[in-house]
Design an enzyme around this catalytic site. Structure first.
Site, PDB file in Angstrom:
ATOM      1  N   HIS A  34       0.651  -1.291   0.112  1.00 49.13           N
ATOM      2  CA  HIS A  34      -0.122   0.173   0.079  1.00 49.13           C
ATOM      3  C   HIS A  34       0.981   1.190   0.175  1.00 49.13           C
ATOM      4  O   HIS A  34       1.881   1.109   0.164  1.00 49.13           O
ATOM      5  CB  HIS A  34      -0.748   0.139   1.056  1.00 49.13           C
ATOM      6  CG  HIS A  34      -0.419  -0.048   2.751  1.00 49.13           C
ATOM      7  ND1 HIS A  34      -0.072  -1.154   3.365  1.00 49.13           N
ATOM      8  CD2 HIS A  34       0.314   0.906   3.190  1.00 49.13           C
ATOM      9  CE1 HIS A  34       0.529  -0.622   4.373  1.00 49.13           C
ATOM     10  NE2 HIS A  34       0.787   0.539   4.287  1.00 49.13           N
TER      11      HIS A  34
HETATM   12  P1  TYD Z   1      -1.578  -2.498   7.639  1.00 51.71           P
HETATM   13  O1  TYD Z   1      -0.968  -1.073   7.844  1.00 51.71           O
HETATM   14  O2  TYD Z   1      -2.159  -2.932   6.399  1.00 51.71           O
HETATM   15  O3  TYD Z   1      -0.357  -3.450   7.937  1.00 51.71           O
HETATM   16  P2  TYD Z   1       1.032  -3.757   6.974  1.00 51.71           P
HETATM   17  O4  TYD Z   1       1.126  -2.586   6.151  1.00 51.71           O
HETATM   18  O5  TYD Z   1       2.070  -4.189   8.083  1.00 51.71           O
HETATM   19  O6  TYD Z   1       0.685  -5.094   6.380  1.00 51.71           O
HETATM   20  O7  TYD Z   1      -2.589  -2.822   8.678  1.00 51.71           O
HETATM   21  C1  TYD Z   1      -3.000  -4.136   9.164  1.00 51.71           C
HETATM   22  C2  TYD Z   1      -4.103  -3.953  10.206  1.00 51.71           C
HETATM   23  O8  TYD Z   1      -3.908  -3.595  11.313  1.00 51.71           O
HETATM   24  C3  TYD Z   1      -5.344  -3.023   9.441  1.00 51.71           C
HETATM   25  O9  TYD Z   1      -6.780  -3.807   9.570  1.00 51.71           O
HETATM   26  C4  TYD Z   1      -5.311  -1.821  10.171  1.00 51.71           C
HETATM   27  C5  TYD Z   1      -4.610  -2.323  11.694  1.00 51.71           C
HETATM   28  N1  TYD Z   1      -3.913  -1.138  12.139  1.00 51.71           N
HETATM   29  C6  TYD Z   1      -4.203  -0.412  13.099  1.00 51.71           C
HETATM   30  O10 TYD Z   1      -5.505  -0.621  13.439  1.00 51.71           O
HETATM   31  N2  TYD Z   1      -3.488   0.810  13.768  1.00 51.71           N
HETATM   32  C7  TYD Z   1      -2.344   0.884  13.092  1.00 51.71           C
HETATM   33  O11 TYD Z   1      -1.745   1.818  13.714  1.00 51.71           O
HETATM   34  C8  TYD Z   1      -1.910   0.136  11.963  1.00 51.71           C
HETATM   35  C9  TYD Z   1      -0.576   0.451  11.465  1.00 51.71           C
HETATM   36  C10 TYD Z   1      -2.452  -1.114  11.634  1.00 51.71           C
END
Ligand code: TYD
Length: 142
Positions: free
Chosen positions: A57
């Site tokens: 993303h």
């Molecule tokens: P995401 O940022 O997509 O993780 P990565 O890039 O590491 O794969 O986040 C994964 C899940 O965690 C998503 O459902 C949102 C949640 N999340 C939060 O609730 N708070 C946060 O600060 C972060 C980074 C993620």
């Protein structure tokens, strides 16, 4: 410079101080000094199963500093035109990720901890999770 104008070449590795003695090391991080923004949120990734990748993303506004607090992993960043992969494997190096970078995190070593210092609180609307939408955001039209 608008947010969209940042390129992967603007995302630098920051070398943090390391206070060393025989009992171990300390790396202190302060807003506006070692960290080039004010930190509003900290999170960390851990217990990452072998072979998994994360990210896929971009963020519209968020700046991040990504640190391999333990172990190692690769961060591939993409501004829509150029890509670069950075191997992080020391707790005293941080990758400064500017807004508008597509990122993939991969090749996590066993027990790796990915520490992320972020410039804003969590905001679901700051995410771009579709690559075509990302290209559009960057003003790149196929
Ligand atoms: P995401 O940022 O997509 O993780 P990565 O890039 O590491 O794969 O986040 C994964 C899940 O965690 C998503 O459902 C949102 C949640 N999340 C939060 O609730 N708070 C946060 O600060 C972060 C980074 C993620």
């Amino acid at each position: 410079m608008t947010i969209k104008a940042y390129s992967v070449f603007d995302c630098s590795i920051i070398h943090f101080p390391k206070i060393h003695n025989r009992a171990g090391n300390i790396t202190p991080l302060q807003n506006g000094i070692e960290v080039p923004f004010d930190v509003k949120r900290i999170y960390y990734l851990y217990d990452i199963p072998g072979g998994e990748s994360r990210g896929a993303h971009a963020h519209r506004q968020l700046q991040q500093l990504i640190v391999a607090a333990s172990g190692s992993f690769d961060v591939t960043i993409d501004d829509g035109t150029n890509k670069k992969t950075i191997h992080l494997n020391r707790p005293y190096y941080g990758l400064h990720l500017l807004p508008g970078m597509w990122r993939d995190l991969s090749n996590f070593s066993s027990g790796a901890i990915c520490l992320v210092l972020a410039s804003h609180e969590y905001d679901v609307h700051d995410y771009i999770r579709d690559y075509d939408q990302f290209k559009n955001f960057r003003g790149i039209h196929r």
